[in-house]
Each structure stands twice: as C-alpha cells, then as structure tokens.
Design an enzyme around this catalytic site. Structure first.
Site, short mmCIF file in Angstrom:
data_model
loop_
_atom_site.label_atom_id
_atom_site.label_comp_id
_atom_site.label_asym_id
_atom_site.label_seq_id
_atom_site.Cartn_x
_atom_site.Cartn_y
_atom_site.Cartn_z
N VAL A 52 0.87 -1.18 0.00
CA VAL A 52 0.00 0.00 0.00
C VAL A 52 0.90 1.23 0.00
O VAL A 52 1.90 1.28 0.74
CB VAL A 52 -0.92 0.04 1.23
CG1 VAL A 52 -1.86 1.25 1.17
CG2 VAL A 52 -1.70 -1.26 1.36
N CYS A 53 0.58 2.19 -0.85
CA CYS A 53 1.28 3.47 -0.85
C CYS A 53 2.79 3.25 -1.08
O CYS A 53 3.18 2.48 -1.96
CB CYS A 53 1.00 4.18 0.47
SG CYS A 53 1.39 5.94 0.53
N THR A 54 3.62 3.88 -0.26
CA THR A 54 5.07 3.79 -0.46
C THR A 54 5.67 2.52 0.13
O THR A 54 6.90 2.36 0.13
CB THR A 54 5.77 5.02 0.15
OG1 THR A 54 5.34 5.16 1.52
CG2 THR A 54 5.41 6.28 -0.63
N GLY A 64 -1.97 2.56 -4.86
CA GLY A 64 -1.64 3.96 -4.70
C GLY A 64 -1.62 4.38 -3.24
O GLY A 64 -1.41 3.57 -2.35
#
Length: 229
Positions: free
Chosen positions: A104-106, A155
């Site tokens: 998830v995300c970074t 994202g």
C-alpha cells in the site's frame, strides 16, 4: 486455514494498516472465512505509527508464522525501514513462499529494495511517483491498484481498501468481495473537493520532490474531471 500478515514498523502510515485490516476483519468475523490475521513487527511488538497511534504486533519477524499473504504498508518510516536488512530479508523470503505480496502506498519501495520488483508493473502514492520513476527495471503504471503476477501494488493511503477487496475477489470470488463491500459500506461518492491546480498549494513531499512539479496520475485526473461538484 490461510495466514495473512501485515508488516508494521516505526512511523508506518496507520491508514495503510487499518484500511486493509478492517476489510479483512469483516471478511473473517462476519463471513467466517478461513483466515488468520497477524500484525508483524521487526523486533519490538509496540510500534509507534505516524500520527501518534501505537500498535501492538502479534509477532516479531523472528517468531511470525508462515504466511500465505503479506501486506507491506508505507508511510514516513519506510525510508528508515528500507535500510533495515532484517525487514528486507523477511520481505524477500516471503516473496519466495507467499501466494501474494501486496503493498500500500510507499510500501512498494520496501518491496523494491527487497528485490521483488524486477520487471514488474507497479504503482505508488502519487507524490512519490518521481522517486518511483528513478528506479531501475520496473514498469510504472498510473492506476490505483496494479497486479503483476503475485506482486500487487496500490496507490496512496486509502487505496489499501481497494487492494483488500481486490484480494478477496481473487481468493474467494467477486460475490464474496461484494458481500464484504456491502458490509463495509464502501461506496464513496464520486465528489472531487479538489481540482488539479490545488496540488500546487501543497507542501513539498520531501526535500527532493516539489509537489507542484509532480504530475497527477491519470486515474486521479479522470476522477476529478468526471466527478460531481
């Protein structure tokens, strides 16, 4: 019984953890799916998240059970975590045995430095896209959830909810994911409070990335352009 683990570490983004966790929790508690869920920390079971929230892990890396699915969240702490050899080794090992590895995300950057993303299609948080594009041997895709074999990336922050529903659909079918969606009441209105120019008013994402010079991904622009006011 399948085992699902979410890796947590200092200054992890809590929504990256809570979003998927709550989706899977409803799947387990209400629909009685055969899955055990675990929070896994590097060494200390008490983890200070970004924003002041503290989480207590069920296991550390040394005593965690074998997993079928691993989720790696992002957040400010991922930069320090990406230099932690124990974390990277653990992710790499899980990449050899898990059915699916998801970020998830970074959290995607941890997968990269663990050596799991060679020639994979990937995405990440939109403000980290310039950093992502500097990496070698990856294919950047501007979508909210990107599937590349058994490696799935999502994202920023809230996209962990979409990622969790997509995994449930993959494992148990679209109807089951639909049941969870109904139980979770995940039907966000397509309202864009923002416009594309607002990104220029945001603080810089990092010392090396100026937000105003960061291109918005196509899926965000499309959402803004097609949303109701």
């Amino acid at each position: 019984m399948k085992n699902l683990g979410i890796l947590i570490y200092e200054d992890v983004q809590p929504m990256d953890v809570f979003g998927p966790w709550e989706v899977f929790s409803i799947w387990k508690s209400t629909l009685n799916c055969s899955i055990d869920m675990h929070l896994i920390a590097p060494d200390n079971k008490i983890v200070q998240c970004d924003g002041g929230v503290k989480l207590e892990a069920h296991y550390t890396l040394s005593d965690a059970p074998n997993l079928d699915y691993l989720i790696v969240p992002g957040g400010r702490g991922r930069q320090k975590a990406s230099k932690n050899e124990a974390i990277l080794q653990y992710i790499h090992q899980q990449g050899q045995s898990c059915e699916y590895i998801l970020s998830v995300c970074t959290g995607m950057f941890l997968l990269y430095y663990a050596g799991l993303l060679d020639n994979k299609k990937v995405t990440t948080y939109w403000r980290a896209m310039p950093e992502l594009r500097e990496l070698d041997n990856i294919n950047v895709v501007e979508e909210r959830v990107v599937k590349s074999g058994k490696i799935w990336t999502a994202g920023g922050i809230s996209s962990g909810i979409d990622l969790a529903l997509a995994l449930i659909a993959e494992i148990s079918g679209r109807d089951t994911a639909g049941q969870v969606q109904l139980l979770f009441e995940y039907f966000p209105e397509q309202i864009a409070y923002c416009n594309t120019s607002l990104k220029e008013t945001l603080p810089d994402y990092s010392n090396t990335t100026r937000t105003m010079n960061t291109k918005l991904p196509e899926y965000i622009v499309n959402f803004i352009n097609s949303s109701t006011s």
